[in-house]
Enzyme design. Structure first.
Site, PDB file in Angstrom:
ATOM      1  N   LEU A   1       0.760  -1.374   0.047  1.00 26.14           N
ATOM      2  CA  LEU A   1      -0.020  -0.015  -0.059  1.00 26.14           C
ATOM      3  C   LEU A   1       0.777   1.216  -0.054  1.00 26.14           C
ATOM      4  CD1 LEU A   1      -3.052  -0.733   2.137  1.00 26.14           C
ATOM      5  CD2 LEU A   1      -2.836  -0.857   0.006  1.00 26.14           C
TER       6      LEU A   1
ATOM      7  N   GLY B   1       4.297   1.488  -0.885  1.00 28.15           N
ATOM      8  CA  GLY B   1       5.176   1.764  -1.798  1.00 28.15           C
ATOM      9  C   GLY B   1       4.482   1.838  -3.226  1.00 28.15           C
TER      10      GLY B   1
ATOM     11  N   SER C   1     -10.531 -12.947  11.982  1.00 28.77           N
ATOM     12  CA  SER C   1     -11.094 -11.471  12.388  1.00 28.77           C
ATOM     13  C   SER C   1     -11.614 -11.444  13.928  1.00 28.77           C
ATOM     14  CB  SER C   1     -12.456 -11.016  11.457  1.00 28.77           C
ATOM     15  OG  SER C   1     -12.828  -9.941  11.918  1.00 28.77           O
TER      16      SER C   1
ATOM     17  N   ARG D   1      -6.988  -5.718  22.295  1.00 27.98           N
ATOM     18  CA  ARG D   1      -6.013  -6.976  21.822  1.00 27.98           C
ATOM     19  C   ARG D   1      -4.856  -7.193  23.009  1.00 27.98           C
ATOM     20  NH1 ARG D   1      -5.026  -5.210  15.452  1.00 27.98           N
ATOM     21  NH2 ARG D   1      -6.856  -5.711  14.895  1.00 27.98           N
TER      22      ARG D   1
ATOM     23  N   HIS E   1       1.488  -9.705  14.797  1.00 26.38           N
ATOM     24  CA  HIS E   1       0.436  -9.397  13.850  1.00 26.38           C
ATOM     25  C   HIS E   1       1.205  -8.230  12.969  1.00 26.38           C
ATOM     26  CE1 HIS E   1      -3.068  -8.624  11.614  1.00 26.38           C
ATOM     27  NE2 HIS E   1      -3.250  -7.641  12.118  1.00 26.38           N
TER      28      HIS E   1
ATOM     29  N   ARG F   1      -1.393  -0.186  17.850  1.00 32.33           N
ATOM     30  CA  ARG F   1      -2.020   0.070  16.754  1.00 32.33           C
ATOM     31  C   ARG F   1      -3.494  -0.229  16.692  1.00 32.33           C
ATOM     32  NH1 ARG F   1      -3.850  -2.022  12.366  1.00 32.33           N
ATOM     33  NH2 ARG F   1      -2.553  -3.824  12.307  1.00 32.33           N
TER      34      ARG F   1
END
Lengths: 250, 638
Positions: free
Chosen positions: B43, B45, B284, B331, B402, B436
């Site tokens: 995405l 590059g 997911s 998470r 991840h 994140r």
């Protein structure tokens, strides 16, 4: 489980190539097909033989890099499954498995099971895009797209560009791949401005790359791990005829 | 090491505008005099190469795969955030900014995050215009869903394949530039070093993976868009080929590496099945909306069939420990709780490293067909991999590496500490702090590539002037020679052990001591073990065949060699960061209830590592992080 593997070996594009037979013991039925190949390669290393080269990357069925023909079927016989998603529990103890590259004139072998699929990139480069300058796009909601059209475009856009369609076709035709990309863009309002140009350019790039003609046998769609429908081929044929006629009278 | 972040003056909302105005521009007619190298075609590059080509620069783009469309951005499932506020539910640029800074546990740079939130809306417009088939409502307008760490619905998605569709959008834009000749694409070509002349990045050395040739490429600037380093753990959700070599080689040539210990662990992955395992598959997080997480209360029940364990003997530990968030705890917290349960011997499945995610209550309440409709594809994926039917017995899940928030240090212009060398996307460190949020990685990759670098690179190029050096110059040849030596050394390694076996062992060390929970003793132990492993690698590595054709073992050996050095750096960073924050949990620093305890007084900074030589421990520098617009606060999910 114990397996007998007939693996294609070919040192480069010009080599004739041959099958090599290997016996692999203690394969876990929980391993994936590519993990079984890893195990074979570790064994070959121990035996002092050069390991078999094969393409793979994401190992979760989305990048489209893996490409083996397993017992005559691209990605094996399981429906909607790429090679990396295939697991060894689908095989029996004592099975002989034949492993070959994707075979097509437009996909020359690079080495062993690795083939060159750059012909697909050249088809996309010919017209598989919508010309939009970065920064010049209108608001995302300025142009409503009927949900049904958007969903059908998404069905076509799900193509991972693996080439199983070509490898399964007697004529090594790339119509399913080409029609999926053209169909995705041609079905959306954003793609209308360049529709005719796109279709003509992509089809001629496909022909130039050495792919064969489509005979509507449908083997491609059956082999497709993403279940791309033959309807897109029909649509591409229609769009192509329309564009051709328009170009004659233009 | 000069760590001037170059944050523009003015109120946060005006900084990007001010900066764009004060940046120098390259005149349209002059752009063709400049050459730019882009390494990586994901995405970041892909979008950068396409956009810079469109602007008129001469771009060379490199990827190790057989096509730019294969980059691992393609595997992202969930979606992409944007502050569009199409749902009229109270979203705004400032709220997306706030959520991202807070979610990052106050270890990201405010100005960069604000800009990310600002350009997020342009990304959606751009992608829609390219034909990305985002999910839509019946009226034909774009649909949204909500994601972790946010109270608004701002996530745009394309079924469970958002990364794929965004990447194919960038790939189509890139293809258009390739056909126009503005971008030259080099596939199966792996960058092995960067050329720095008079302190400026002037080119790269690569190896053609098909022919084995070492090639030199020169340019006016080099963009590293090479993703994260999750594969230092061997098992991760990354693609097999993902590696740290490009960024690590830049680090060795003078680029500061920031916060390598900030790694993200995703709680819902399919557990390891056995020794053969080569990668982990993510499922997911949405599954946690309807599944209940549990393990047996007693360790001796762990080997029983789950359906034979009565309700009273089950421990729904997330619901017990975090009553208000329950199974939807963030998470890092969910992951750590799973590890604790398994460490107590209550884990299930092979090796006792798994916990149950049980849908039976939801199936009873809503019916199997409702669950099938919501998660059918995920249940199918689970069955394909494990051979188990999750409608009939609970799924087994376990956390896995991840994403990596750390990366090359960059200033506001995305430039590393080597002038002319830029880092975009997951390869840099800037926007996600110590953790994140879901659906923010895609946003950052495209923001950097489409909307940030086209402006900031112009300023550098205009000031530096055009003038790529010759690939035959002495400086280039010297680096080329050192790359050849390195490759030759690997290919002449005819020991006994495969690079895979070293990689696996390194991964075990990393996961054990620098995984979900870290402590001083363990990290020191890990550093020692990695050094021993590296010595062994240098003596006993086996690389078969030759270097003049496709040799996957040679490719892997080179990547593992860099991971062996990098793993040590990661542990060192984790050791020095004497606090817990986001994905970095130091057992010495936790509250009485076992929650992460930040130390803002001493660690509100980015740690930036500077390489000296192989014999010396790298030096640690700091970029102080200030929070003027978001108040430092403790994250609580009780």
């Amino acid at each position: 489980m114990k397996l007998f593997l007939k693996v294609w070996r070919q040192s480069d594009r010009n080599d004739e190539g041959r099958f090599e037979t290997h016996t692999l013991d203690e394969v876990s039925e929980d391993s994936s097909f590519l993990e079984m190949m890893d195990q074979l390669n570790e064994q070959l290393l121990e035996e002092g033989t050069e390991p078999v080269v094969f393409d793979h990357d994401c190992r979760e069925g989305i990048c489209g890099m893996c490409s083996l023909t397993i017992n005559g079927h691209p990605h094996g016989t399981e429906n909607s499954t790429t090679t990396c998603q295939l697991h060894m529990r689908k095989f029996e103890d004592g099975d002989t498995i034949t492993i070959e590259p994707f075979r097509a004139r437009a996909f020359p072998v690079v080495k062993d099971l690795v083939v060159d699929r750059s012909a697909f990139d050249s088809i996309t480069q010919a017209g598989g895009f919508i010309t939009v300058r970065t920064g010049s796009a209108p608001d995302g909601n300025a142009l409503p797209v009927p949900k049904n059209d958007s969903d059908r475009a998404m069905d076509a856009a799900a193509c991972i560009g693996c080439g199983a369609c070509v490898a399964s076709c007697k004529n090594a035709s790339a119509m399913l791949f080409t029609s999926a990309k053209a169909g995705h863009l041609n079905m959306l309002p954003q793609g209308q401005a360049e529709k005719d140009k796109r279709v003509l350019a992509m089809v001629s790039a496909m022909d130039e790359a050495g792919f064969g003609n489509c005979r509507n046998f449908g083997e491609c769609s059956a082999a497709c791990p993403k279940d791309i429908s033959l309807d897109y081929i029909a649509k591409l044929n229609r769009d192509h005829i329309k564009a051709k006629i328009k170009s004659v009278f233009a | 090491m000069n760590l001037d972040s170059k944050i523009p003056e003015g109120p946060i909302a005006d900084k990007w505008d001010n900066h764009r105005f004060s940046s120098k521009l390259v005149n349209p007619a002059n752009k063709r005099k400049y050459k730019i190298i882009v390494v990586g075609s994901g995405l970041a590059g892909g979008s950068a190469a396409a956009t810079l080509g469109e602007l008129g620069y001469n771009v060379d783009c490199f990827c190790y795969q057989d096509s730019p469309r294969r980059a691992h951005s393609i595997a992202a499932q969930g979606g992409i955030n944007a502050a569009k506020n199409y749902q009229n539910d109270g979203d705004s640029v400032h709220r997306l900014f706030y959520d991202t800074v807070k979610g990052g546990d106050f270890r990201s740079r405010e100005a960069n995050v604000y800009r990310l939130a600002q350009v997020s809306t342009n990304i959606i417009d751009q992608c829609v215009a390219q034909g990305v088939p985002f999910a839509r409502e019946y009226g034909g307008l774009l649909a949204n869903r909500s994601f972790g760490g946010a109270q608004v619905s701002r996530t745009f998605y394309a079924r469970g394949q958002t990364g794929q569709q965004l990447l194919l959008g960038a790939y189509s834009a890139l293809s258009r530039q390739i056909s126009s000749g503005q971008v030259k694409m080099h596939t199966r070509e792996e960058m092995l070093d960067i050329v720095v002349v008079d302190g400026h990045a002037k080119g790269i050395i690569s190896r053609n993976l098909t022919t084995g040739e070492t090639n030199a490429w020169t340019a006016d600037a080099v963009l590293l868009c090479t993703g994260g380093y999750g594969n230092v753990y061997y098992l991760s959700t990354n693609a097999i080929g993902c590696n740290v070599t490009a960024t690590f080689r830049a680090y060795r040539r003078g680029a500061g590496f920031a916060n390598p210990c900030f790694t993200q662990i995703h709680p819902t992955c399919i557990p390891v099945a056995g020794d053969h395992q080569s990668k982990l598959t993510l499922m997911s997080e949405s599954l946690r909306n309807d599944g209940r997480v549990w393990v047996p209360k007693k360790a001796e029940d762990a080997s029983k069939h789950p359906n034979d364990i009565p309700e009273s003997d089950r421990d729904y530990y997330l619901e017990r420990k975090y009553p208000s968030f329950g199974n939807l705890a963030p998470r890092d917290i969910s992951s750590r709780s799973a590890k604790e349960a398994c460490d107590e011997g209550r884990g299930v499945g092979p090796g006792g490293r798994g916990v149950y995610l049980d849908f039976s209550d939801s199936i009873t309440r809503l019916g199997e067909s409702a669950i099938r409709e919501r998660y059918g594809n995920l249940f199918q994926m689970y069955e394909r991999i494990t051979g188990e039917n999750a409608y009939q017995r609970p799924m087994r899940i376990y956390p896995a590496i991840h994403y990596t928030m750390g990366g090359l240090w960059v200033d506001y212009n995305l430039m590393t500490t080597i002038p002319g060398c830029f880092a975009l996307g997951e390869a840099n460190f800037s926007d996600h702090g110590a953790n994140r949020l879901g659906a923010s990685a895609l946003m950052q990759g495209l923001s950097d590539g489409y909307f940030v670098i086209p402006y900031t690179i112009g300023d550098y190029l205009a000031k530096a002037g055009a003038g790529a050096i010759s690939p035959d110059s002495a400086e280039v040849k010297e680096v080329m020679e050192s790359v050849r030596e390195r490759v030759d050394q690997l290919i002449s390694s005819k020991g006994k052990r495969s690079s895979r076996s070293y990689h696996k062992e390194l991964g075990q060390i990393m996961w054990e001591y620098a995984g979900m929970a870290r402590n001083e003793k363990g990290l020191n132990k890990a550093i020692g073990q990695i050094q021993d492993l590296r010595d062994d690698f240098n003596k006993n590595l086996l690389v078969p065949g030759s270097g003049d054709n496709l040799n996957a073992e040679l490719e892997r050996a080179g990547r593992v060699r860099d991971f062996l050095d990098f793993g040590e750096l990661l542990c060192r960073d984790a050791l020095e960061r004497n606090e817990s924050c986001g994905g970095h949990f130091r057992e010495e620093h936790q509250t009485e209830d076992g929650e992460a305890l930040r130390d803002d007084e001493n660690f509100a900074h980015a740690a930036v590592w500077e390489y000296d030589s192989d014999d010396k421990i790298p030096s640690r520098h700091q970029e102080k992080l200030t929070y003027d617009n978001v108040k430092l606060a403790v994250r609580s999910y009780k």
